[in-house]
Design an enzyme around this catalytic site. Structure first.
Site: not given
Length: 435
Positions: A4, A68-69, A99, A145-146, A268, A273-275, A280, A312, A315
Site C-alpha cells: 500500500r 549465512h546469506d 562478508s 499563534t497557539h 460510509s 463528509k469530506r475528510n 491524516e 537485522s 534490513r
C-alpha cells in the site's frame, strides 16, 4: 513495507534481486581490480564478468541450510559459473574479502539509488510549493499563534515557509547521500590484512564510491543514522504541511482543504463528509519514519570492531524509511498541488470573525505614539479587546467610545489598515523567486 505504501520504483531498489545484483557488482569490481594489479588472472575476471549470475530462489534455498546469506550468495554464483562451464574461474570470486566488505559496499550503492529518488521527489515538492507561494502571494488570512488569532498574514507566506524548508531538506538529503557514498574492502577488522588499500581505491572508483578513510569490519553507522535522520526531517515537513491543512479544513475554519475528487467518498455513514484523509495518512506515516531514526541511532554503537545487532535493524529500517519517505513526498506534492484555498472565507474570518482584534498591536503602538506609556496603552487595549470579544463588537467601535483612547479617526484608520499590516509581503515572494 506493505504494498500500500510502496512505489514500485523505490520498491525495486530494495528487492532481493537488486540487493544481490549490487552484491555481484561489488564482487565483480573486486575481481577486476585484483586482476588489474596482477593478483587475480585477468581471464578469470573476464569470465566472471561475462558469466557470473544468480537465482534468488536458489540463494534463499542455500541460506536455509548454511544460515549465512553471503555464503549462500557466493555458492549460488559459483554454481552459475559451473553451469556455464567456467568453474575454475569461480575460485577467484570473493578473493580476500569478508562478508561485510561486500554487504556494506553494496548497501552504499543501494542508498545512492534510493537517495536519487528522494532528492528528485524533494525537488518536485519544492517546485510545487514555490509555484503556489507565488500564486497566493496576496491572499490574506488570519495568522494564528497557539491556535489563536494573532495578526494578518497571507497564504503565500505560509507556503513560502514550507518552500524554504524544503530547500533545507534538499540540502540535507544531498549531504546525507554523499555521507553514505562510501565503500570498504579492508577486511575483517579494517586492517587490509589480505588485500591492500590500493585495491579498495580501485574497487570504489569502479563503483563511483569513496573509500572509507578508516573502518572496522563495517562502515561506521553514524553515516546511516545521518541518512535516516534526513529522511525523517523531509517527512516532518510533509507532516507540517498536512497538519496545517487539517486544521484549516475543520468545519469551523474552512479556509483551505485537500482536493476531493469527483466520486470520492469520505464516510460510509455520512455522505456529507469530506475528510482530510491524505493529510491524516501523511501525519501517521511520519511517525513510522521517526521511529526508524531511533533504531538507526541505536546501530551506531556496536561491540568492538563489529557485532551483528545492526544488521537485522537495517534490513527493516533502511528500506522502510526510504519507501515511506518516497510515498509521503509524492503524497505531499499532490496535496500541495491540489490544495483548494478559499480566499473569501479567509477574508471573512479576518474582517468579521476577528472583530478587529488582530490589529491590537497596531492600536497599542498608535496609543504610545499619541503619548501614553506602554503600560497604560497595553491596559487600555487589553480591556477594550476583552469587551469587544465578550460583547461581540468590533474593537474599533469600542475604542471610539473609550475616553482613555485618544486616537483620531485618521489614526484609527491607519491602525486598522490591512494593507499597512501586509505592506512587506512582496519581500517573501522576492525571496521565494531567488531561492
Amino acid at each position: 513495507m506493505i504494498a500500500r505504501y510502496t512505489r514500485p520504483e523505490m520498491g525495486n531498489i530494495w528487492s532481493d534481486r537488486n540487493k544481490f545484483q549490487q552484491w555481484l557488482e561489488v564482487e565483480l569490481a573486486a575481481s577486476e581490480a585484483l586482476a588489474e594489479l596482477g593478483v587475480v588472472p585477468a581471464e578469470a575476471a573476464r569470465l566472471l564478468r561475462a558469466h557470473a549470475g544468480f537465482d534468488v530462489a536458489r540463494i534463499l534455498e542455500i541460506e536455509k541450510e548454511v544460515k549465512h546469506d553471503v555464503i549462500a550468495f557466493t555458492t549460488a554464483v559459483a554454481e552459475s559459473m559451473s553451469a556455464a562451464g567456467h568453474a575454475e574461474a569461480s575460485r577467484w570470486l570473493h578473493y580476500g574479502l569478508t562478508s561485510n566488505d561486500v554487504v556494506d559496499t553494496a548497501q552504499a550503492l543501494l542508498l545512492q539509488q534510493a537517495s536519487a529518488i528522494v532528492i528528485r521527489d524533494l525537488e518536485a515538492l519544492r517546485a510545487v510549493l514555490r509555484r503556489r507561494a507565488l500564486e497566493f502571494q496576496h491572499t490574506v488570512q488570519i495568522g494564528r499563534t497557539h491556535g489563536v488569532h494573532a495578526e494578518p498574514i497571507t497564504f503565500g507566506l505560509k507556503l513560502a515557509i514550507w518552500y524554504e524548508e524544503a530547500g533545507r531538506n534538499l540540502n540535507r538529503m544531498r549531504a546525507a547521500a554523499e555521507d553514505v557514498r562510501v565503500g570498504k574492502t579492508s577486511g575483517a577488522v579494517g586492517t587490509f590484512a589480505h588485500i591492500g588499500p590500493e585495491v579498495e581505491e580501485l574497487i570504489c572508483a569502479r563503483l563511483h564510491l569513496k573509500p572509507a578513510p578508516v573502518a572496522s569490519q563495517v562502515i561506521q553507522r553514524d553515516r546511516h543514522a545521518h541518512f535516516v535522520s534526513s529522511l525523517a526531517l523531509a517527512t516532518a515537513l510533509c507532516e507540517k504541511i498536512a497538519l496545517e491543512v487539517r486544521h484549516l479544513q475543520r468545519t469551523e475554519v474552512r479556509e483551505a482543504e485537500e482536493y476531493f475528487a469527483r466520486g470520492q467518498k469520505g464516510s460510509s455513514a455520512m455522505p456529507h463528509k469530506r475528510n482530510p484523509i491524505t493529510c491524516e495518512q501523511i501525519c501517521g506515516l511520519a511517525r513510522v519514519v521517526r521511529a526508524n531514526v531511533q533504531a538507526a541511532f541505536e546501530d551506531v554503537a556496536l561491540w568492538h570492531e563489529r557485532d551483528i545487532s545492526h544488521s537485522s535493524v537495517e534490513r527493516v529500517a533502511l528500506p522502510d524509511a526510504s519507501l515511506v519517505t518516497c510515498y509521503m513526498l509524492r503524497k505531499a506534492t499532490g496535496l500541495a498541488a491540489g490544495l483548494v484555498i478559499h480566499p473569501e472565507r479567509a477574508l471573512e474570518t479576518l474582517t468579521e470573525g476577528s472583530l478587529g482584534l488582530v490589529f491590537s498591536q497596531s492600536v497599542l503602538l498608535a496609543l504610545v505614539d499619541a503619548g501614553l506609556t506602554r503600560d497604560d496603552a497595553y491596559r487600555i487595549v487589553q480591556r477594550d479587546a476583552r469587551a469587544a470579544w465578550e460583547e461581540r463588537r468590533h474593537l474599533r467601535t469600542v475604542l471610539e467610545a473609550d475616553p482613555e483612547a485618544p486616537l483620531t479617526p485618521a489614526q484609527l484608520d491607519a491602525a486598522f489598515d490591512l494593507a499597512r499590516s501586509l505592506r512587506h509581503v512582496d519581500r517573501f515572494a522576492d525571496a521565494v523567486a531567488l531561492l
